[in-house]
Design an enzyme around this catalytic site. Sequence first.
Site, PDB file in Angstrom:
ATOM      1  N   ALA A  35       0.840  -1.210   0.000  1.00 38.13           N
ATOM      2  CA  ALA A  35       0.000   0.000   0.000  1.00 38.13           C
ATOM      3  C   ALA A  35       0.868   1.251   0.000  1.00 38.13           C
ATOM      4  CB  ALA A  35      -0.940  -0.019   1.201  1.00 38.13           C
ATOM      5  N   GLY A  36       2.029   1.145  -0.660  1.00 35.55           N
ATOM      6  CA  GLY A  36       2.943   2.288  -0.759  1.00 35.55           C
ATOM      7  C   GLY A  36       2.488   3.240  -1.867  1.00 35.55           C
TER       8      GLY A  36
ATOM      9  N   ASN B  87      13.255  -8.276  -3.445  1.00 34.58           N
ATOM     10  CA  ASN B  87      11.855  -8.326  -3.886  1.00 34.58           C
ATOM     11  C   ASN B  87      11.363  -9.741  -4.187  1.00 34.58           C
ATOM     12  OD1 ASN B  87      11.654  -5.650  -3.455  1.00 34.58           O
ATOM     13  ND2 ASN B  87      11.625  -5.022  -5.588  1.00 34.58           N
TER      14      ASN B  87
ATOM     15  N   ASP C 180      -0.508  -4.383   3.609  1.00 34.74           N
ATOM     16  CA  ASP C 180       0.893  -3.978   3.719  1.00 34.74           C
ATOM     17  C   ASP C 180       1.430  -4.524   5.037  1.00 34.74           C
ATOM     18  OD1 ASP C 180       2.543  -1.516   2.089  1.00 34.74           O
ATOM     19  OD2 ASP C 180       3.369  -2.117   4.044  1.00 34.74           O
TER      20      ASP C 180
ATOM     21  N   GLY D  46       0.810   1.273  -4.865  1.00 32.60           N
ATOM     22  CA  GLY D  46      -0.359   0.509  -4.417  1.00 32.60           C
ATOM     23  C   GLY D  46      -1.511   1.426  -4.043  1.00 32.60           C
TER      24      GLY D  46
ATOM     25  N   ARG E  94      13.407   1.577  -6.701  1.00 29.50           N
ATOM     26  CA  ARG E  94      14.800   1.950  -6.970  1.00 29.50           C
ATOM     27  C   ARG E  94      15.186   3.249  -6.282  1.00 29.50           C
ATOM     28  NH1 ARG E  94      16.149   2.303 -13.155  1.00 29.50           N
ATOM     29  NH2 ARG E  94      13.954   2.732 -13.544  1.00 29.50           N
TER      30      ARG E  94
ATOM     31  N   ASN F 126       9.282  -4.592  -9.319  1.00 25.63           N
ATOM     32  CA  ASN F 126      10.493  -4.802 -10.131  1.00 25.63           C
ATOM     33  C   ASN F 126      11.448  -5.802  -9.492  1.00 25.63           C
ATOM     34  OD1 ASN F 126      10.371  -3.216 -12.495  1.00 25.63           O
ATOM     35  ND2 ASN F 126      10.634  -1.340 -11.278  1.00 25.63           N
TER      36      ASN F 126
ATOM     37  N   HIS G  50      11.079  -4.911 -19.385  1.00 30.12           N
ATOM     38  CA  HIS G  50      10.966  -3.614 -18.698  1.00 30.12           C
ATOM     39  C   HIS G  50      12.327  -3.262 -18.101  1.00 30.12           C
ATOM     40  CE1 HIS G  50       9.050  -0.285 -16.777  1.00 30.12           C
ATOM     41  NE2 HIS G  50       9.235  -0.732 -15.553  1.00 30.12           N
TER      42      HIS G  50
ATOM     43  N   ARG H 169      16.861  -1.832 -12.162  1.00 26.38           N
ATOM     44  CA  ARG H 169      15.721  -2.610 -11.661  1.00 26.38           C
ATOM     45  C   ARG H 169      16.195  -3.978 -11.159  1.00 26.38           C
ATOM     46  NH1 ARG H 169      13.863   0.270 -16.299  1.00 26.38           N
ATOM     47  NH2 ARG H 169      12.076   1.599 -15.859  1.00 26.38           N
TER      48      ARG H 169
END
Length: 311
Positions: A9-10, A94, A32, A13, A81, A119, A174, A87
């Site tokens: 929920a950053g 992650n 989160d 999100g 990042r 990422n 990406h 990335r």
Amino acid sequence: MQKISIVGAGMTGATTAHWLAERELADLVLVDVIEGMPQGKGLDMLETMPIIGRDVEIVGSNDYAATKGSDIVIITAGLPRKPGMSRDDLLSANADIVGKAATETLKYSPDAIYVVLTNPLDTMAYLTMKLNKLPRERVIGQAGVLDSARMRAFVAQQTGVSVENIQCYVLGGHGDEMVPLTRHSNVAGIPLRDYVPADKLEAIVSRTRKGGGEIVNLLKTGSAFYAPSAAVAQMTEAILKDKHLILPCSAYMQGEYGLNDIFFGVPVMLGRGGVEKIIEYNLDADEKAQFDKSAAAVKETHEALKKLVKI
Ligand code: TXD
């Protein structure tokens, strides 16, 4: 009402929840690890609904049980990042976070379609599909809508034409090797190469490739979130409304474009089943070479992941 859960929920999100609430598509759950944060943002957004006139339930939680029965799970959890990072530098941190988010949510929503944002994007989508043993239709990574929107914005600035008339297709992984396809991109049907002078077009292509980094360098403490989350909202809407909308997305390759066993940015038709169809463009030799170079970079990150996680 359908249900969408957003893990993480950053910045991306919470902003995804914002765009989705405005579309009144589904009830929303924010999850989160930070105590109180998803609850606070969820409540704040819930209290916004009377002002914007949308009947949407929004809750925040630290517990995956709140995601039970989701139609769509969006994964944005993980580190963004910082200036100077690629990335791929985010891979090991992650992979743990996304792996947990993927497996925990599947327990509560065995039929969900996953939209992945974290990422390194293509590899986190790969992890989600492999860990959860999902058919490829049900895992889609967001990259191409954003990268193409960046290119469209730069073309609009250069030409003074409405963004609505500008179609751009940025495919491939990406990462720095993404492939802006200038031959397929157009301004109201006129090929971009005929509309924009070659040197200006070259500058736009180069700025597009570095578009994420440009924003990281400005923000210093995080990465882009408005456009990435708007991209996720567009993809999610296409799925829930069964629109059969063709968007550039990261999908699992099974022979398309001569590629196998990687997530890669290609035009994807999105509908209620998730990935309904992968569109194959005819590529010339130069475009094919760019695709292969980008695919090799993605493959390398997939291989690095396989050294960290058993999948
Ligand atoms: O186009 C794209 N694919 C991207 C990807 C565009 C923008 C951002 N992109 C990536 O998304 C970025 O590189 C990061 O890997 C993710 C999330 O970026 P965001 O900007 O939203 O990062 P934040 O603001 O730090 O939010 C991440 C949240 C934060 O609140 C953490 O507490 C939470 O993730 N987090 C977790 N939530 C649930 N469960 C676990 N385990 C967890 N760990 C961290």
